[in-house]
Scaffold this motif. Structure first.
Motif, PDB file in Angstrom:
ATOM      1  N   TRP A   1      -8.564   1.817  -3.435  1.00 53.07           N
ATOM      2  CA  TRP A   1      -8.555   0.194  -3.337  1.00 53.07           C
ATOM      3  C   TRP A   1      -8.441  -0.183  -4.840  1.00 53.07           C
ATOM      4  O   TRP A   1      -8.749  -1.707  -5.081  1.00 53.07           O
TER       5      TRP A   1
ATOM      6  N   ARG B   1      -9.950  -3.486   5.560  1.00 56.67           N
ATOM      7  CA  ARG B   1      -9.075  -3.866   4.249  1.00 56.67           C
ATOM      8  C   ARG B   1      -9.668  -4.877   3.372  1.00 56.67           C
ATOM      9  O   ARG B   1      -9.913  -4.669   2.277  1.00 56.67           O
TER      10      ARG B   1
ATOM     11  N   LYS C   1       0.857  -1.123   0.038  1.00 58.64           N
ATOM     12  CA  LYS C   1       0.086   0.213  -0.026  1.00 58.64           C
ATOM     13  C   LYS C   1       0.911   1.095  -0.055  1.00 58.64           C
ATOM     14  O   LYS C   1       0.462   2.165  -0.893  1.00 58.64           O
TER      15      LYS C   1
END
Length: 454
Positions: free
Chosen positions: A233, A280, A224
């Motif tokens: 995302w 997540r 990330k």
């Protein structure tokens, strides 16, 4: 071909061949199993490793000898382990067992020296993840001194965790390739790191050893931080070391996102439902649904409008399988994911109308029409899709505290893969070198075309 006892056994177990489109009632587990049995049979017709004169474990290849690279053999056996786990059909268990044991390599680490040219970290991981799946699904354990499934997965993870592989360039992360001689060594990509993260999360859950969870978390954080996952995302493919990995290749592939989502789901389970991993999982699922599902049908946007490589054609099956297991270890995703899987599978099955038997599957699911191209990847995709619909009635992946029987070795993989040593060059070798140089160059180029993502 000389038929062995095992070949005759498989012939006796061959399902009745039914001409015409693949028909299945997706509300009936028995119908799903019957259709999956036919797809599995058609898939295994592409495998010849159990025949005389062929190499066990691999699909025909690599190019120019066939369409498939070594890693897709590992992917095939993961597909077949899930098929057995979800359906209970043991027809191909012996073949699967023999194939996975044959390819463990000289150091029991899924890094056979024969495949050095195409041995990337992700390639090794696909075999390691299939071994991990065998442990989680309680697939038949090897006996005696034969390498155990859990120990094989640990060997792969240990080698990739080593600083020799996990260097400090770009602030961390694995390179795509293992050997500096392979093109792509200067590329740190999502799939190599995503597989490592996924294995770490699963090893943490299976063994309850915090070292795996710690490095899994660090790997996800690095992916990330380096920009391979953005704030919306989206999951991108990778970047090059000479540019400090800032030249992010923004191509998106479904299996990159799915391997991360599955690993995050395992971490959610390992951390007893932590809010961090729940967020997540949800974010990755949001991104996947937005980017890779068209009318609730899995779609590979980077290549479907143009040309897909043999590798890319196989991605959809992994995505279905990884999403399915995510519903088991992160149950809050169950309703949302199972709805997507069912709709996507319906469209996948609708286009299985090709081939001599009238039920071979193509790749373009959203059209609902067979696209005229068949292969192992297409069959793996639909088999993975059908199998995924049986997840609600399947056992949850085991751990060593919930019935797992596979034996581990925390120190496995201590001897890493090495480049093959070449014999001393003789005068005769030098004389013949000019004759074969053109051939070798041509073969090397063909062998490396699969790395075109770079």
């Amino acid at each position: 071909m000389q038929l062995t006892t095992r070949h005759l056994h498989l012939l006796w177990l061959t399902p009745t061949v039914v001409l015409g489109a693949l028909e299945v009632d997706l509300d009936s587990p028995d119908s799903i199993k019957a259709a999956a049995k036919l797809v599995a049979y058609d898939l295994m017709k592409y495998y010849h490793g159990n025949e005389s004169g062929h190499v066990p474990g691999i699909l025909p290849g690599p190019p120019p000898d066939g369409d498939y690279y070594w890693w897709q053999g590992g992917a095939l056996w993961g597909t077949m382990i899930d098929y057995w786990h979800y359906t209970g059909d043991e027809t191909y268990n012996d073949v699967t067992f023999d194939a996975m044991q044959f390819q463990v390599g000289e150091h029991r680490d899924y890094a056979p020296r024969n495949w050095t040219l195409s041995l990337g970290n992700d390639d090794q991981s696909f075999w390691g993840m299939s071994a991990m799946l065998a442990a989680e699904n309680k697939f038949r354990d090897p006996t005696g001194d034969d390498p155990q499934w859990l120990a094989l997965a640990q060997a792969v993870w240990n080698q990739q965790a080593d600083p020799d592989r996990h260097d400090d360039e770009c602030g961390g992360g694995l390179r795509w390739q293992i050997f500096p001689t392979n093109r792509g060594y200067d590329y740190k990509n999502t799939i190599a790191n995503g597989c490592f993260f996924n294995m770490g999360a699963r090893l943490a859950r299976y063994t309850h050893d915090e070292k795996y969870a710690k490095m899994a978390t660090e790997t996800f954080d690095w992916i990330k931080a380096v920009g391979y996952i953005d704030d919306d995302w989206n999951v991108f493919d990778g970047g090059h070391v000479p540019f400090n990995c800032t030249d992010v290749n923004r191509q998106q592939y479904s299996y990159n996102a799915a391997i991360l989502l599955s690993g995050a789901a395992y971490m959610y389970d390992y951390t007893n439902g932590s809010k961090e991993w729940e967020d997540r999982v949800t974010g990755l699922l949001d991104g996947m649904e937005r980017v890779f599902f068209v009318n609730e049908t899995l779609y590979e946007p980077t290549c479907e409008a143009g040309a897909c490589s043999t590798d890319m054609i196989s991605f959809k099956g992994y995505v279905h399988r990884w999403l399915a297991v995510s519903t088991q270890v992160a149950p809050f995703t169950r309703d949302r994911i199972t709805a997507l899987l069912k709709s996507s599978t319906r469209h996948a099955v609708n286009q299985c109308t090709g081939g001599d038997n009238g039920r071979q599957c193509g790749f373009h699911w959203t059209s609902g029409v067979f696209d005229g191209k068949t292969g192992a990847g297409q069959q793996m995709n639909v088999l993975g899709a059908l199998s995924s619909l049986l997840v609600l009635d399947a056992d949850v992946p085991a751990t060593n505290m919930t019935g797992g029987t596979s034996q581990g070795d925390p120190d496995a993989g201590a001897t890493g893969p090495t480049l093959p040593e070449l014999p001393p060059i003789t005068t005769g070798d030098r004389a013949g070198a000019g004759v074969v140089t053109t051939f070798i160059l041509g073969s090397s180029i063909a062998g490396l075309l699969w790395m075109a993502l770079d």
